[in-house]
Write a protein that holds these residues in place. Sequence first.
Motif, PDB file in Angstrom:
ATOM      1  N   ASN A 183       0.838  -1.192   0.000  1.00 18.94           N
ATOM      2  CA  ASN A 183       0.000   0.000   0.000  1.00 18.94           C
ATOM      3  C   ASN A 183       0.875   1.246   0.000  1.00 18.94           C
ATOM      4  O   ASN A 183       2.103   1.165   0.039  1.00 18.94           O
ATOM      5  CB  ASN A 183      -0.964  -0.021   1.192  1.00 18.94           C
ATOM      6  CG  ASN A 183      -0.236  -0.003   2.529  1.00 18.94           C
ATOM      7  OD1 ASN A 183       0.916  -0.392   2.645  1.00 18.94           O
ATOM      8  ND2 ASN A 183      -0.939   0.457   3.566  1.00 18.94           N
ATOM      9  N   GLN A 184       0.258   2.389  -0.070  1.00 22.40           N
ATOM     10  CA  GLN A 184       0.943   3.682  -0.179  1.00 22.40           C
ATOM     11  C   GLN A 184       1.708   3.791  -1.503  1.00 22.40           C
ATOM     12  O   GLN A 184       2.597   4.618  -1.665  1.00 22.40           O
ATOM     13  CB  GLN A 184       1.897   3.928   0.986  1.00 22.40           C
ATOM     14  CG  GLN A 184       1.265   3.825   2.359  1.00 22.40           C
ATOM     15  CD  GLN A 184       2.278   4.028   3.468  1.00 22.40           C
ATOM     16  OE1 GLN A 184       3.309   4.656   3.283  1.00 22.40           O
ATOM     17  NE2 GLN A 184       1.959   3.501   4.645  1.00 22.40           N
ATOM     18  N   ARG A 212       7.784   4.998  -3.253  1.00 20.57           N
ATOM     19  CA  ARG A 212       6.540   5.080  -2.488  1.00 20.57           C
ATOM     20  C   ARG A 212       5.900   6.435  -2.745  1.00 20.57           C
ATOM     21  O   ARG A 212       6.595   7.457  -2.792  1.00 20.57           O
ATOM     22  CB  ARG A 212       6.807   4.900  -0.994  1.00 20.57           C
ATOM     23  CG  ARG A 212       5.546   4.999  -0.137  1.00 20.57           C
ATOM     24  CD  ARG A 212       5.842   4.787   1.320  1.00 20.57           C
ATOM     25  NE  ARG A 212       6.781   5.758   1.856  1.00 20.57           N
ATOM     26  CZ  ARG A 212       6.758   6.224   3.104  1.00 20.57           C
ATOM     27  NH1 ARG A 212       5.835   5.818   3.958  1.00 20.57           N
ATOM     28  NH2 ARG A 212       7.658   7.089   3.519  1.00 20.57           N
ATOM     29  N   TRP A 215       1.202   8.220   2.236  1.00 18.90           N
ATOM     30  CA  TRP A 215      -0.042   7.833   2.891  1.00 18.90           C
ATOM     31  C   TRP A 215      -1.006   8.992   3.128  1.00 18.90           C
ATOM     32  O   TRP A 215      -2.070   8.809   3.713  1.00 18.90           O
ATOM     33  CB  TRP A 215       0.254   7.141   4.216  1.00 18.90           C
ATOM     34  CG  TRP A 215       1.277   7.826   5.096  1.00 18.90           C
ATOM     35  CD1 TRP A 215       2.614   7.575   5.132  1.00 18.90           C
ATOM     36  CD2 TRP A 215       1.034   8.864   6.050  1.00 18.90           C
ATOM     37  NE1 TRP A 215       3.244   8.388   6.055  1.00 18.90           N
ATOM     38  CE2 TRP A 215       2.290   9.195   6.635  1.00 18.90           C
ATOM     39  CE3 TRP A 215      -0.092   9.553   6.468  1.00 18.90           C
ATOM     40  CZ2 TRP A 215       2.432  10.178   7.607  1.00 18.90           C
ATOM     41  CZ3 TRP A 215       0.045  10.523   7.449  1.00 18.90           C
ATOM     42  CH2 TRP A 215       1.288  10.826   8.003  1.00 18.90           C
ATOM     43  N   THR A 216      -0.653  10.188   2.686  1.00 21.17           N
ATOM     44  CA  THR A 216      -1.560  11.323   2.809  1.00 21.17           C
ATOM     45  C   THR A 216      -1.414  12.208   1.581  1.00 21.17           C
ATOM     46  O   THR A 216      -0.474  12.048   0.802  1.00 21.17           O
ATOM     47  CB  THR A 216      -1.274  12.135   4.096  1.00 21.17           C
ATOM     48  OG1 THR A 216      -2.310  13.090   4.302  1.00 21.17           O
ATOM     49  CG2 THR A 216       0.063  12.869   3.990  1.00 21.17           C
ATOM     50  N   ARG A 224       0.903  13.327  -3.273  1.00 24.19           N
ATOM     51  CA  ARG A 224       0.963  12.446  -2.123  1.00 24.19           C
ATOM     52  C   ARG A 224       2.256  12.661  -1.343  1.00 24.19           C
ATOM     53  O   ARG A 224       3.281  13.100  -1.886  1.00 24.19           O
ATOM     54  CB  ARG A 224       0.884  10.982  -2.571  1.00 24.19           C
ATOM     55  CG  ARG A 224      -0.379  10.627  -3.326  1.00 24.19           C
ATOM     56  CD  ARG A 224      -1.575  10.535  -2.420  1.00 24.19           C
ATOM     57  NE  ARG A 224      -1.530   9.356  -1.557  1.00 24.19           N
ATOM     58  CZ  ARG A 224      -2.422   9.087  -0.621  1.00 24.19           C
ATOM     59  NH1 ARG A 224      -3.438   9.928  -0.402  1.00 24.19           N
ATOM     60  NH2 ARG A 224      -2.325   7.998   0.118  1.00 24.19           N
ATOM     61  N   ASP A 791      -1.316  -0.178  13.674  1.00 23.29           N
ATOM     62  CA  ASP A 791      -1.546   1.154  13.117  1.00 23.29           C
ATOM     63  C   ASP A 791      -1.452   2.252  14.176  1.00 23.29           C
ATOM     64  O   ASP A 791      -2.264   3.174  14.224  1.00 23.29           O
ATOM     65  CB  ASP A 791      -2.912   1.209  12.428  1.00 23.29           C
ATOM     66  CG  ASP A 791      -2.975   2.313  11.376  1.00 23.29           C
ATOM     67  OD1 ASP A 791      -1.910   2.744  10.908  1.00 23.29           O
ATOM     68  OD2 ASP A 791      -4.099   2.738  11.046  1.00 23.29           O
ATOM     69  N   GLU A 815       4.971   6.930  10.979  1.00 21.21           N
ATOM     70  CA  GLU A 815       4.348   6.227   9.858  1.00 21.21           C
ATOM     71  C   GLU A 815       3.158   5.387  10.318  1.00 21.21           C
ATOM     72  O   GLU A 815       3.215   4.726  11.363  1.00 21.21           O
ATOM     73  CB  GLU A 815       5.368   5.308   9.196  1.00 21.21           C
ATOM     74  CG  GLU A 815       6.549   6.038   8.577  1.00 21.21           C
ATOM     75  CD  GLU A 815       6.247   6.508   7.173  1.00 21.21           C
ATOM     76  OE1 GLU A 815       5.309   5.984   6.548  1.00 21.21           O
ATOM     77  OE2 GLU A 815       6.956   7.414   6.700  1.00 21.21           O
ATOM     78  N   ARG A 818       1.892  -0.262   7.211  1.00 19.89           N
ATOM     79  CA  ARG A 818       2.239  -0.551   5.825  1.00 19.89           C
ATOM     80  C   ARG A 818       2.167  -2.059   5.606  1.00 19.89           C
ATOM     81  O   ARG A 818       2.695  -2.839   6.401  1.00 19.89           O
ATOM     82  CB  ARG A 818       3.635  -0.039   5.486  1.00 19.89           C
ATOM     83  CG  ARG A 818       3.924  -0.076   3.981  1.00 19.89           C
ATOM     84  CD  ARG A 818       5.375   0.224   3.650  1.00 19.89           C
ATOM     85  NE  ARG A 818       5.865   1.456   4.234  1.00 19.89           N
ATOM     86  CZ  ARG A 818       7.063   1.974   3.949  1.00 19.89           C
ATOM     87  NH1 ARG A 818       7.871   1.360   3.088  1.00 19.89           N
ATOM     88  NH2 ARG A 818       7.467   3.085   4.517  1.00 19.89           N
TER      89      ARG A 818
END
Length: 827
Positions: A183-184, A212, A215-216, A224, A791, A815, A818
Amino acid sequence: MSRRPPLPGTLRRTALAAACAAAGLPTLPAQAAAADDSAPQVIEVTAQGRKQEVLQVPIAIQTVSPEQIAKLGAVNIAEVSSFTPGLQIDATEPTQPNFTLRGLGTADFGIGTDSPVGVYVNGLYAGKTGGALLNFNDIKRVEVLKGPQGTLFGRNSAGGAISVITNDPTPGFAASGLVRLGNQGSLHTEAMVNQPLGDELALRFASVTQRREGWTTNVTTGQRAPQDNAWGARLSLGWTPGDATSAVLSWEHEDLDQRPRPVWAVTPTTPVFPTDTSSFVDPRKQPLRNDPVNGREERLLDGLTLRIEHDFGPMSFTSLTGWRHFDTANLQDNDGTDNIASHLSTGNFEKNTSWQQEFRLAGNTPTVDWLVGLSLSREKARQTSQVNTYTDSLDTLLPMAAYRQCLATPEPHDPCEIPPPPFLTFNRLALAAGLPQIDLLGQTWQEGMNNTGDFKAYALFADTIWHLGAATNLTTGIRFTRDEKKFSWYSPLRSAPGLDPQLAVFSPDFFAQLVAAGALDQATADALAGLAGFLQASNIEFNNPAWMAAPAYASKSWNNVSPRLVLDHKLDQDTMVFASVTRGYQAGGFNSVSTDVNGGAFEPETITNYELGIKGRLAGTGLSYGASAFHYLFKNLQNVVLDHSLAIPAYVVTTSDVQANGLDIEAQWQVSRELRLFGAAEFIDQTYKAQRNRAGDANDLSGQPYGTPTTSLTAGVDVQWAMGDGSANWTLQGSYLGATRCNDDSVAQGSCLRAPTFTVGEARQRVDTRLGWDAASKQWGVALVVSNLFDKQYVNWLSNLSSVVGSPYYAGLTEPRRIQIEFKAKL
């Protein structure tokens, strides 16, 4: 102890068995060792400049194997640090990392200082800034050595050392590859090919990429964050013309080009004065709004290393030669908002070239193992520290600076008031004078501090292990060091190309006409004319007039003698106790962004460390362990902080003596072939012994906590079992870092703060896991890798750099979770 070239396969195992037998260590036949998977693993290290089994080294040392790196899905040493108690690494800016070991480190980003924690790659110093934190590439192991390591490692390892060792070319063909997707938008790849070139030569190539998207989303730009975008390569040529001689020539390269780290404001609106924590919002729940000027983080690095080893029989010779060059750029947001009235962004640009040469002679007799060496190094560096803002932000900053300066002025004086914003005032004057085209707002303003450094270091060292008896050794070591440093500062007049032509309108003649027309009285006109002249000819941050006119130069040199004394004794063949007294040294330096007319120079740092330890294994149980109690006094420890007692806050060097008492423990238990348990912890009580305060600072922190958490620990489990035509494996590993220990200065600097919605410096936890399957041939495998399983996300740090423009603090976040899928194969 003589050192021979790498030996292939069976020969290497036979040589190791013979060496273990000669040292009185237990050995097993190769077949028995393979059959008994519950036997404790034997780990070789070179922490003392000699190949030794880790349980026989009287140093607090934690090793990280490539298998551990793979289980964590770690990309660099920072991603392993959470599971290495006592080691903390802030890698949110890979070109400006921050290393701390046993509570010792520095937050300074300038080329004029060094870190007390040395990072070494294949025995050569990697530097403090742009070249210290590279992605893992074909790693053999990482050794984290706690306590002063100056006798053997030398440069800038007063607080400890991190030694990264990569794989050499080998005689047989080998190839491997790994792909990790997650992800990300993450993609990680590794590739390695080892190719023999006849009987004497072998070539090894390894590459790594890390991508990468983050994540935001930065709502200001739509991009991103945080982004990873780097690739690296290493090419090594090994030459073994005979059993007595070997040489390895290596080239390494890394190219990093990514968006800068993201930061969040902690207030809903800006500008805001004064700071009121009750109005702070949780940055973890806020959108990202960053608008840095040309924001980016870049690094281009190349390095060459040549290692030559020759065995003369009674002694061995080693030569290490290294050259490194890197260019870095880091332009980032420093207010956490996209409000032009609170805009602050900074840039760091560095060019660095270093050369190192080390010669070692080593040998052994029945009574002593000895090692002597000569080390030479030179580093040439250029750095520009840049401040970028807008006239709108200066309209926020300058009135508050004038107000603070008034408050700091001794009585009597008129009551202090916040003056009107200068550029808005000039706009209104222009409009009243019939010049509507004049608009001084929205104009860029850039300042820079340019530094150069030329650093030379010379050292002679010796280290001897005296065999006082069959079970007792006395190690004596000493290092003579000379450091020579030349440094310069130059901060030219700020750049404001859109402002200057318009500001020139506000000349003395302009104000004379307004006085003549009765629009202004003479006193007001004189004050405004003086302000216009100041804005045309002055810097706001880097405001030393002498350094604006021409570069200023300084040079200093220091000499040091650092000894070490270690006594170790084997209670039995599986248990060793040791006691040591070691000294460490770090050269003095210069504050690269100082505006002090004296140059911001500071003297060397020294540490004296006392340690008592035990290492061993319980025969027949698969349990090995180590523990080390320590006490140190670190004198003249420098740190760079932002001094808000000044009208325009500036970075200054604080100097303090710091002491600590602590305990490191580590254990692993191979319960059975299928099950392994492991854990480590550090407990430390670190306090200020004395502090020499910066000017204007009323806080005396003597006796108060330095800030380092009391407790850091990790624990985990490895499980494997047969599954189909192969074997499955599962790893679960957790870490805990205690709360930051606050002092009177912590809140102002942002390391300790409690707001209604979040806390900085709170205790934190993390759990990582990996579930994998490997084919019986071990030629391929798949895995699921999860970092930060539960998380947990924390406010990692706060910075008050932005307070001058009305953003009290900006924050960095840890972070989130992930999840990655991994496929690997080898030939």
